[in-house]
Design a protein around this motif. Structure first.
Motif, PDB file in Angstrom:
ATOM      1  N   ARG A  16     -27.864  45.274  -4.382  1.00 22.72           N
ATOM      2  CA  ARG A  16     -29.115  45.661  -3.716  1.00 22.72           C
ATOM      3  C   ARG A  16     -30.134  44.523  -3.803  1.00 22.72           C
ATOM      4  N   LEU A  17     -30.244  43.923  -4.966  1.00 19.25           N
ATOM      5  CA  LEU A  17     -31.193  42.826  -5.150  1.00 19.25           C
ATOM      6  C   LEU A  17     -30.723  41.560  -4.433  1.00 19.25           C
ATOM      7  N   LEU A  18     -29.428  41.293  -4.443  1.00 17.96           N
ATOM      8  CA  LEU A  18     -28.905  40.154  -3.682  1.00 17.96           C
ATOM      9  C   LEU A  18     -29.273  40.284  -2.206  1.00 17.96           C
ATOM     10  N   SER A  19     -29.266  41.504  -1.702  1.00 19.92           N
ATOM     11  CA  SER A  19     -29.652  41.747  -0.309  1.00 19.92           C
ATOM     12  C   SER A  19     -31.132  41.417  -0.088  1.00 19.92           C
ATOM     13  N   GLN A  20     -31.990  41.822  -1.030  1.00 19.21           N
ATOM     14  CA  GLN A  20     -33.418  41.506  -0.916  1.00 19.21           C
ATOM     15  C   GLN A  20     -33.627  39.995  -0.877  1.00 19.21           C
ATOM     16  N   VAL A  21     -32.949  39.285  -1.771  1.00 24.36           N
ATOM     17  CA  VAL A  21     -33.107  37.832  -1.856  1.00 24.36           C
ATOM     18  C   VAL A  21     -32.550  37.158  -0.611  1.00 24.36           C
ATOM     19  N   LEU A  22     -31.420  37.648  -0.116  1.00 25.38           N
ATOM     20  CA  LEU A  22     -30.829  37.066   1.099  1.00 25.38           C
ATOM     21  C   LEU A  22     -31.808  37.167   2.268  1.00 25.38           C
ATOM     22  N   GLU A  23     -32.507  38.275   2.379  1.00 26.20           N
ATOM     23  CA  GLU A  23     -33.439  38.458   3.494  1.00 26.20           C
ATOM     24  C   GLU A  23     -34.611  37.468   3.417  1.00 26.20           C
ATOM     25  N   ILE A  24     -35.011  37.091   2.223  1.00 26.54           N
ATOM     26  CA  ILE A  24     -36.039  36.054   2.071  1.00 26.54           C
ATOM     27  C   ILE A  24     -35.518  34.745   2.647  1.00 26.54           C
ATOM     28  N   HIS A  25     -34.273  34.404   2.289  1.00 25.58           N
ATOM     29  CA  HIS A  25     -33.681  33.165   2.784  1.00 25.58           C
ATOM     30  C   HIS A  25     -33.430  33.223   4.287  1.00 25.58           C
ATOM     31  N   GLY A  64     -34.013  51.748 -18.535  1.00 23.80           N
ATOM     32  CA  GLY A  64     -32.770  51.459 -17.825  1.00 23.80           C
ATOM     33  C   GLY A  64     -32.927  50.951 -16.407  1.00 23.80           C
ATOM     34  N   ARG A  65     -34.160  50.984 -15.864  1.00 21.82           N
ATOM     35  CA  ARG A  65     -34.366  50.482 -14.495  1.00 21.82           C
ATOM     36  C   ARG A  65     -33.973  49.013 -14.416  1.00 21.82           C
ATOM     37  N   PHE A  66     -33.315  48.669 -13.322  1.00 24.29           N
ATOM     38  CA  PHE A  66     -32.869  47.304 -13.076  1.00 24.29           C
ATOM     39  C   PHE A  66     -34.045  46.487 -12.559  1.00 24.29           C
ATOM     40  N   LEU A  89     -26.654  23.312 -17.350  1.00 25.51           N
ATOM     41  CA  LEU A  89     -26.580  24.711 -16.945  1.00 25.51           C
ATOM     42  C   LEU A  89     -27.254  24.799 -15.592  1.00 25.51           C
ATOM     43  N   TYR A  90     -26.496  25.267 -14.611  1.00 28.51           N
ATOM     44  CA  TYR A  90     -27.001  25.401 -13.245  1.00 28.51           C
ATOM     45  C   TYR A  90     -27.427  26.845 -13.038  1.00 28.51           C
ATOM     46  N   LEU A  91     -28.678  27.034 -12.674  1.00 26.82           N
ATOM     47  CA  LEU A  91     -29.208  28.361 -12.357  1.00 26.82           C
ATOM     48  C   LEU A  91     -28.962  28.586 -10.870  1.00 26.82           C
ATOM     49  N   ASP A  92     -27.889  29.283 -10.582  1.00 28.54           N
ATOM     50  CA  ASP A  92     -27.424  29.466  -9.208  1.00 28.54           C
ATOM     51  C   ASP A  92     -28.325  30.397  -8.414  1.00 28.54           C
ATOM     52  N   ASP A  93     -28.869  31.402  -9.072  1.00 33.17           N
ATOM     53  CA  ASP A  93     -29.678  32.388  -8.349  1.00 33.17           C
ATOM     54  C   ASP A  93     -30.475  33.188  -9.362  1.00 33.17           C
ATOM     55  N   LEU A  94     -31.758  33.354  -9.106  1.00 32.72           N
ATOM     56  CA  LEU A  94     -32.611  34.201  -9.934  1.00 32.72           C
ATOM     57  C   LEU A  94     -33.332  35.133  -8.985  1.00 32.72           C
ATOM     58  N   GLY A  95     -33.215  36.423  -9.218  1.00 34.18           N
ATOM     59  CA  GLY A  95     -33.855  37.400  -8.336  1.00 34.18           C
ATOM     60  C   GLY A  95     -34.556  38.475  -9.132  1.00 34.18           C
ATOM     61  N   VAL A  96     -35.720  38.879  -8.643  1.00 32.29           N
ATOM     62  CA  VAL A  96     -36.490  39.950  -9.269  1.00 32.29           C
ATOM     63  C   VAL A  96     -36.692  41.047  -8.231  1.00 32.29           C
TER      64      VAL A  96
END
Length: 155
Positions: A16-25, A64-66, A89-96
């Motif tokens: 769900r969060l990956l989807s939010q971040v993808l829409e920003i991109h 417990g909320r993500f 260390l490569y930070l590939d993706d950070l999403g909130v």
């Protein structure tokens, strides 16, 4: 807030969060990103969760909320004639999560990843940020500086 390694039960929230971040991109670069998709699939996530070279961390509220995630990859030294071989260390993706932004979740995740990089004996923490993404200001605030610039000429 608790930050821990991701597990299979986190897949729905991470997707769900990956989807939010993808829409920003996709809004920044519709020529490169496909709206309605995610960077990783559920199968990709399950494989990553087993791989100590590609740790994924999640931030959860006490109830417990993500709240967010951080995808990482340990980059081992590459033999070179002209560069010092260093572990990174490569930070590939950070999403909130949208509902959790401005609550210092990103800072907590970033600090956790930085501590992990230090614990693992890494020389540095690296990431890429898309031009026009507001996240760049956040990363600069965290002390990151530009190492090199990738340029393009769209044809």
């Amino acid at each position: 807030m608790v930050i821990r390694r991701a597990r299979e039960s986190d897949c729905p929230e991470i997707l769900r969060l990956l989807s939010q971040v993808l829409e920003i991109h996709a809004a920044l670069r519709p020529d490169l990103f496909i709206t309605g998709t995610t960077k990783y699939t559920e199968a990709d996530l399950k494989e990553m969760f087993k791989d100590d070279k590609r740790p994924v961390y999640v931030a959860c509220a006490e109830d417990g909320r993500f709240l967010g995630y951080a995808f990482c990859e340990i980059l081992e030294p590459v033999p070179s004639n002209n560069q010092v071989p260093v572990r990174s260390l490569y930070l590939d993706d950070l999403g909130v999560n949208e509902e959790s932004r401005h609550l210092h979740v990103g800072r907590a995740l970033f600090d956790h990843v930085r501590q992990e990089a230090e614990r693992l004996g890494c020389h540095d923490l690296q990431l890429h940020v898309w031009e026009g993404n507001d996240a760049r200001a956040f990363y600069e605030k965290m002390g990151m500086t530009v190492r090199k610039t990738l340029m393009e000429l769209v044809l």
